[in-house]
Design a protein around this motif. Structure first.
Motif, mmCIF file in Angstrom:
data_model
loop_
_atom_site.group_PDB
_atom_site.id
_atom_site.type_symbol
_atom_site.label_atom_id
_atom_site.label_comp_id
_atom_site.label_asym_id
_atom_site.label_seq_id
_atom_site.Cartn_x
_atom_site.Cartn_y
_atom_site.Cartn_z
ATOM 1 N N GLY A 53 -6.306 97.428 15.198
ATOM 2 C CA GLY A 53 -5.489 97.925 14.096
ATOM 3 C C GLY A 53 -5.452 99.440 14.071
ATOM 4 N N GLU A 54 -6.602 100.042 14.301
ATOM 5 C CA GLU A 54 -6.694 101.500 14.285
ATOM 6 C C GLU A 54 -5.850 102.130 15.396
ATOM 7 O OE1 GLU A 54 -10.332 104.517 13.683
ATOM 8 O OE2 GLU A 54 -10.420 103.366 15.549
ATOM 9 N N VAL A 55 -5.899 101.541 16.576
ATOM 10 C CA VAL A 55 -5.139 102.077 17.718
ATOM 11 C C VAL A 55 -3.640 102.087 17.421
ATOM 12 C CG1 VAL A 55 -4.438 101.530 20.090
ATOM 13 C CG2 VAL A 55 -6.850 101.563 19.487
ATOM 14 N N MET A 56 -3.180 101.073 16.700
ATOM 15 C CA MET A 56 -1.756 100.985 16.363
ATOM 16 C C MET A 56 -1.448 101.669 15.023
ATOM 17 S SD MET A 56 -0.714 99.574 19.032
ATOM 18 C CE MET A 56 0.994 99.353 18.623
ATOM 19 N N MET A 62 0.560 91.995 9.934
ATOM 20 C CA MET A 62 -0.700 91.267 10.046
ATOM 21 C C MET A 62 -0.588 90.086 11.010
ATOM 22 S SD MET A 62 -3.869 91.079 9.189
ATOM 23 C CE MET A 62 -4.241 91.956 7.710
ATOM 24 N N TRP A 63 0.552 89.384 11.014
ATOM 25 C CA TRP A 63 0.660 88.205 11.866
ATOM 26 C C TRP A 63 0.559 88.573 13.347
ATOM 27 C CZ3 TRP A 63 4.616 87.442 15.377
ATOM 28 C CH2 TRP A 63 5.768 88.217 15.221
ATOM 29 N N ILE A 64 1.028 89.732 13.741
ATOM 30 C CA ILE A 64 0.901 90.166 15.143
ATOM 31 C C ILE A 64 -0.561 90.496 15.446
ATOM 32 C CG2 ILE A 64 1.468 92.006 16.783
ATOM 33 C CD1 ILE A 64 4.268 92.067 15.560
ATOM 34 N N GLN A 65 -1.224 91.167 14.519
ATOM 35 C CA GLN A 65 -2.639 91.479 14.713
ATOM 36 C C GLN A 65 -3.470 90.194 14.812
ATOM 37 O OE1 GLN A 65 -4.281 94.796 12.347
ATOM 38 N NE2 GLN A 65 -2.206 95.018 11.514
ATOM 39 N N ILE A 66 -3.137 89.207 13.991
ATOM 40 C CA ILE A 66 -3.864 87.934 14.024
ATOM 41 C C ILE A 66 -3.643 87.223 15.345
ATOM 42 C CG2 ILE A 66 -4.013 85.619 13.014
ATOM 43 C CD1 ILE A 66 -3.421 86.997 10.281
ATOM 44 N N ILE A 67 -2.403 87.171 15.823
ATOM 45 C CA ILE A 67 -2.125 86.512 17.108
ATOM 46 C C ILE A 67 -2.897 87.199 18.232
ATOM 47 C CG2 ILE A 67 -0.346 86.125 18.873
ATOM 48 C CD1 ILE A 67 1.588 85.500 16.548
ATOM 49 N N ARG A 68 -2.892 88.528 18.240
ATOM 50 C CA ARG A 68 -3.632 89.262 19.266
ATOM 51 C C ARG A 68 -5.126 88.942 19.187
ATOM 52 N NH1 ARG A 68 -2.626 94.313 17.823
ATOM 53 N NH2 ARG A 68 -0.683 94.444 18.940
ATOM 54 N N ALA A 69 -5.654 88.922 17.978
ATOM 55 C CA ALA A 69 -7.078 88.643 17.790
ATOM 56 C C ALA A 69 -7.425 87.201 18.162
ATOM 57 C CB ALA A 69 -7.480 88.935 16.339
ATOM 58 N N GLY A 116 -7.684 82.296 10.260
ATOM 59 C CA GLY A 116 -8.006 82.710 8.891
ATOM 60 C C GLY A 116 -9.188 83.663 8.852
ATOM 61 N N LEU A 117 -10.231 83.348 9.636
ATOM 62 C CA LEU A 117 -11.390 84.244 9.709
ATOM 63 C C LEU A 117 -11.009 85.584 10.317
ATOM 64 C CD1 LEU A 117 -14.229 81.824 10.896
ATOM 65 C CD2 LEU A 117 -14.009 82.928 8.663
ATOM 66 N N LEU A 118 -10.122 85.551 11.292
ATOM 67 C CA LEU A 118 -9.717 86.792 11.957
ATOM 68 C C LEU A 118 -8.886 87.679 11.033
ATOM 69 C CD1 LEU A 118 -9.062 85.321 15.472
ATOM 70 C CD2 LEU A 118 -10.862 86.939 14.845
ATOM 71 N N CYS A 119 -8.107 87.076 10.164
ATOM 72 C CA CYS A 119 -7.369 87.858 9.165
ATOM 73 C C CYS A 119 -8.366 88.622 8.288
ATOM 74 C CB CYS A 119 -6.498 86.941 8.322
ATOM 75 S SG CYS A 119 -5.551 87.807 7.048
ATOM 76 N N LEU A 120 -9.412 87.927 7.858
ATOM 77 C CA LEU A 120 -10.459 88.589 7.062
ATOM 78 C C LEU A 120 -11.177 89.662 7.873
ATOM 79 C CD1 LEU A 120 -11.963 85.467 5.245
ATOM 80 C CD2 LEU A 120 -10.404 87.186 4.295
ATOM 81 N N ALA A 121 -11.411 89.399 9.164
ATOM 82 C CA ALA A 121 -12.092 90.373 10.027
ATOM 83 C C ALA A 121 -11.250 91.634 10.201
ATOM 84 C CB ALA A 121 -12.402 89.746 11.384
ATOM 85 N N ILE A 122 -9.954 91.475 10.328
ATOM 86 C CA ILE A 122 -9.063 92.635 10.477
ATOM 87 C C ILE A 122 -9.142 93.507 9.215
ATOM 88 C CG2 ILE A 122 -6.636 93.346 10.610
ATOM 89 C CD1 ILE A 122 -6.257 90.780 12.423
ATOM 90 N N PRO A 138 -6.339 101.955 6.302
ATOM 91 C CA PRO A 138 -5.474 100.863 6.766
ATOM 92 C C PRO A 138 -4.433 100.486 5.714
ATOM 93 C CG PRO A 138 -7.598 99.986 6.106
ATOM 94 C CD PRO A 138 -7.683 101.487 5.993
ATOM 95 N N GLU A 139 -3.260 100.168 6.203
ATOM 96 C CA GLU A 139 -2.198 99.642 5.343
ATOM 97 C C GLU A 139 -1.751 98.347 5.976
ATOM 98 O OE1 GLU A 139 0.916 102.424 4.487
ATOM 99 O OE2 GLU A 139 -0.504 104.081 4.275
ATOM 100 N N PHE A 140 -2.025 97.243 5.298
ATOM 101 C CA PHE A 140 -1.751 95.928 5.860
ATOM 102 C C PHE A 140 -0.362 95.463 5.452
ATOM 103 C CE2 PHE A 140 -6.336 96.339 5.126
ATOM 104 C CZ PHE A 140 -6.757 96.290 6.436
ATOM 105 N N HIS A 141 0.410 95.016 6.432
ATOM 106 C CA HIS A 141 1.778 94.554 6.224
ATOM 107 C C HIS A 141 1.890 93.104 6.644
ATOM 108 C CE1 HIS A 141 2.756 98.828 5.932
ATOM 109 N NE2 HIS A 141 2.084 98.987 7.041
ATOM 110 N N VAL A 142 2.540 92.284 5.833
ATOM 111 C CA VAL A 142 2.730 90.873 6.173
ATOM 112 C C VAL A 142 3.833 90.738 7.217
ATOM 113 C CG1 VAL A 142 3.337 88.607 5.298
ATOM 114 C CG2 VAL A 142 1.906 90.128 3.925
ATOM 115 N N LEU A 143 4.937 91.423 7.010
ATOM 116 C CA LEU A 143 6.075 91.341 7.938
ATOM 117 C C LEU A 143 6.340 92.669 8.611
ATOM 118 C CD1 LEU A 143 8.489 89.206 5.792
ATOM 119 C CD2 LEU A 143 7.091 88.429 7.675
#
Length: 143
Positions: A53-56, A62-69, A116-122, A138-143
């Motif tokens: 997340g920091e690198v980007m 969030m859904w892209i970060q979750i898929i990557r994770a 779900g756990l990875l969303c919390l980890a992010i 961090p600023e978390f975005h759904v879409l």
């Protein structure tokens, strides 16, 4: 330069310890036991979730970060399973009775649960890096 490297090492050590401890305790709670390799897996995963997340600059949804994770964790879980469960025959887990499994080491239901756990980890990783270490907020975005 030395101060920045020292700070980064501290972040990594903290994230590994926190992620490892949290995941180890989750396994104890749900399964009644765990293994030291799960501590390592949890620690490396929280570190990955935080830094991706920091690198980007927290610009990706969030859904892209979750898929990557999820892809990262599933790859690590598969490699750890092949080494520990198949080669070394430690028998830490076995997903052969689960649907959509591969070699008994990974399966789709657990990938979904881990998302779900990875969303919390992010979120946790981003908040820790910002709140404890003064990194970018961090600023978390759904879409």
């Amino acid at each position: 330069m030395v101060k920045r490297v020292s700070k980064r090492v501290s972040e990594i050590v903290f994230l590994i310890a926190a992620g490892g401890s949290i995941y180890y305790l989750i396994e104890i709670w749900f399964r009644g036991f765990s293994h030291w390799t799960m501590f390592v897996l949890g620690g490396v995963t929280l570190t990955f979730c935080s830094f991706q997340g920091e690198v980007m600059h927290w610009s990706e949804p969030m859904w892209i970060q979750i898929i990557r994770a999820v892809l990262f964790l599933t790859s690590l879980e598969f490699m750890t399973g092949i080494i520990c469960n198949k080669w070394l025959k430690i028998g830490i887990w076995d997903y052969r009775d689960q649907p959509f499994q591969l070699c008994g080491q990974i399966c789709l239901p657990f990938m979904v649960m881990f998302s779900g756990l990875l969303c919390l980890a992010i979120v946790l990783g981003g908040v820790v890096l910002w709140g404890v270490y003064g990194e970018e907020k961090p600023e978390f975005h759904v879409l």
